[in-house]
Design a protein around this motif. Sequence first.
Motif, PDB file in Angstrom:
ATOM      1  N   THR A  68       0.835  -1.204   0.000  1.00 59.78           N
ATOM      2  CA  THR A  68       0.000   0.000   0.000  1.00 59.78           C
ATOM      3  C   THR A  68       0.873   1.259   0.000  1.00 59.78           C
ATOM      4  O   THR A  68       0.602   2.215  -0.738  1.00 59.78           O
ATOM      5  CB  THR A  68      -0.932  -0.021   1.226  1.00 59.78           C
ATOM      6  OG1 THR A  68      -1.676  -1.233   1.193  1.00 59.78           O
ATOM      7  CG2 THR A  68      -1.865   1.152   1.245  1.00 59.78           C
ATOM      8  N   VAL A  69       1.924   1.243   0.805  1.00 61.87           N
ATOM      9  CA  VAL A  69       2.869   2.370   0.830  1.00 61.87           C
ATOM     10  C   VAL A  69       3.468   2.552  -0.575  1.00 61.87           C
ATOM     11  O   VAL A  69       3.570   3.671  -1.083  1.00 61.87           O
ATOM     12  CB  VAL A  69       3.991   2.115   1.878  1.00 61.87           C
ATOM     13  CG1 VAL A  69       5.101   3.153   1.759  1.00 61.87           C
ATOM     14  CG2 VAL A  69       3.407   2.109   3.282  1.00 61.87           C
ATOM     15  N   ALA A  70       3.822   1.440  -1.206  1.00 61.07           N
ATOM     16  CA  ALA A  70       4.438   1.497  -2.538  1.00 61.07           C
ATOM     17  C   ALA A  70       3.458   2.048  -3.577  1.00 61.07           C
ATOM     18  O   ALA A  70       3.826   2.887  -4.410  1.00 61.07           O
ATOM     19  CB  ALA A  70       4.922   0.105  -2.945  1.00 61.07           C
ATOM     20  N   VAL A  71       2.192   1.601  -3.519  1.00 61.13           N
ATOM     21  CA  VAL A  71       1.189   2.093  -4.479  1.00 61.13           C
ATOM     22  C   VAL A  71       0.963   3.592  -4.272  1.00 61.13           C
ATOM     23  O   VAL A  71       1.008   4.379  -5.223  1.00 61.13           O
ATOM     24  CB  VAL A  71      -0.154   1.333  -4.332  1.00 61.13           C
ATOM     25  CG1 VAL A  71      -1.264   2.015  -5.124  1.00 61.13           C
ATOM     26  CG2 VAL A  71      -0.006  -0.114  -4.786  1.00 61.13           C
ATOM     27  N   GLN A  72       0.733   3.995  -3.025  1.00 58.57           N
ATOM     28  CA  GLN A  72       0.436   5.414  -2.773  1.00 58.57           C
ATOM     29  C   GLN A  72       1.616   6.302  -3.180  1.00 58.57           C
ATOM     30  O   GLN A  72       1.434   7.356  -3.785  1.00 58.57           O
ATOM     31  CB  GLN A  72       0.097   5.641  -1.293  1.00 58.57           C
ATOM     32  CG  GLN A  72      -1.281   5.098  -0.915  1.00 58.57           C
ATOM     33  CD  GLN A  72      -1.824   5.778   0.332  1.00 58.57           C
ATOM     34  OE1 GLN A  72      -1.275   5.609   1.411  1.00 58.57           O
ATOM     35  NE2 GLN A  72      -2.889   6.540   0.194  1.00 58.57           N
ATOM     36  N   THR A  73       2.828   5.855  -2.841  1.00 59.20           N
ATOM     37  CA  THR A  73       4.011   6.667  -3.140  1.00 59.20           C
ATOM     38  C   THR A  73       4.235   6.728  -4.657  1.00 59.20           C
ATOM     39  O   THR A  73       4.592   7.786  -5.189  1.00 59.20           O
ATOM     40  CB  THR A  73       5.248   6.107  -2.409  1.00 59.20           C
ATOM     41  OG1 THR A  73       4.900   5.834  -1.055  1.00 59.20           O
ATOM     42  CG2 THR A  73       6.401   7.096  -2.427  1.00 59.20           C
ATOM     43  N   SER A  74       3.999   5.618  -5.358  1.00 60.07           N
ATOM     44  CA  SER A  74       4.141   5.629  -6.823  1.00 60.07           C
ATOM     45  C   SER A  74       3.130   6.605  -7.446  1.00 60.07           C
ATOM     46  O   SER A  74       3.469   7.364  -8.355  1.00 60.07           O
ATOM     47  CB  SER A  74       3.909   4.240  -7.417  1.00 60.07           C
ATOM     48  OG  SER A  74       4.799   3.300  -6.863  1.00 60.07           O
TER      49      SER A  74
END
Length: 216
Positions: A68-74
């Motif tokens: 989730t962190v990776a999706v939001q940051t991307s």
Amino acid sequence: MEDTFEAKGKRKKLVADLRKKGIFDEEVLRAIDTVPRHLFMDPAFLSHAYVDKAFPISSGQTISQPYTVAVQTSLLRVKKRDKILEIGTGSGYQAAILAQMGAKVYTIERFRELFLKAQIILTSLGYSADFFYGDGYVGKPQYGPFDGILITAAAPLIPEALLSQLKIGGRLVVPVGTSDSQVMTVVERTGPESYEHTEHGNFIFVPMLKGTVNGR
Ligand code: SAH
């Protein structure tokens, strides 16, 4: 607590897992490879720090799942020196990822206990960020406009007050929906009065709530 050889190895595996799940932003993956997530976890869950799951932190909140962190940051499309406002500091892990990527980070938390704890850990790791104890629904107009605003709690509706705090071309990333399920939504400010919405799959976050909790 320190970073360890073992933790570094587990992060490499986590990054490989995230690639398999469709995360391709190399800057984001590099930040996840670098930031020691185990130092942000409740000691009871230390051994799970590099499992791709959300875990409880104090005040009944959670550290978001790495995916989730990776999706939001991307979706934020962070560039070095971007001004990013995060709503929901929580453990401080997401703020550390943004700082690691070279962003100038402003982060707001409504629980005083979490606001205090996150500052200690980020400072001890050498990351700088501006921490605020307050209600993120209001944003931080005096520090804006921002290149990106990231909400890490579930909003029932898009918080309108935040849209005017975006630069033109800036992006708001927010999970919008009920407590059971939210749609990851990106609102891009395309002009002084114009915004474009896109949707990016379903997620589950703790709720975005009004007001603050002092807890003592
Ligand atoms: N980004 C965090 C995720 C924490 S969970 C991390 O990396 O660990 C979401 C956080 O949002 C919780 O700590 C919750 O207290 C906070 N929150 C919810 N509503 C808020 C609001 N209106 N203003 C500020 N923080 C809020």
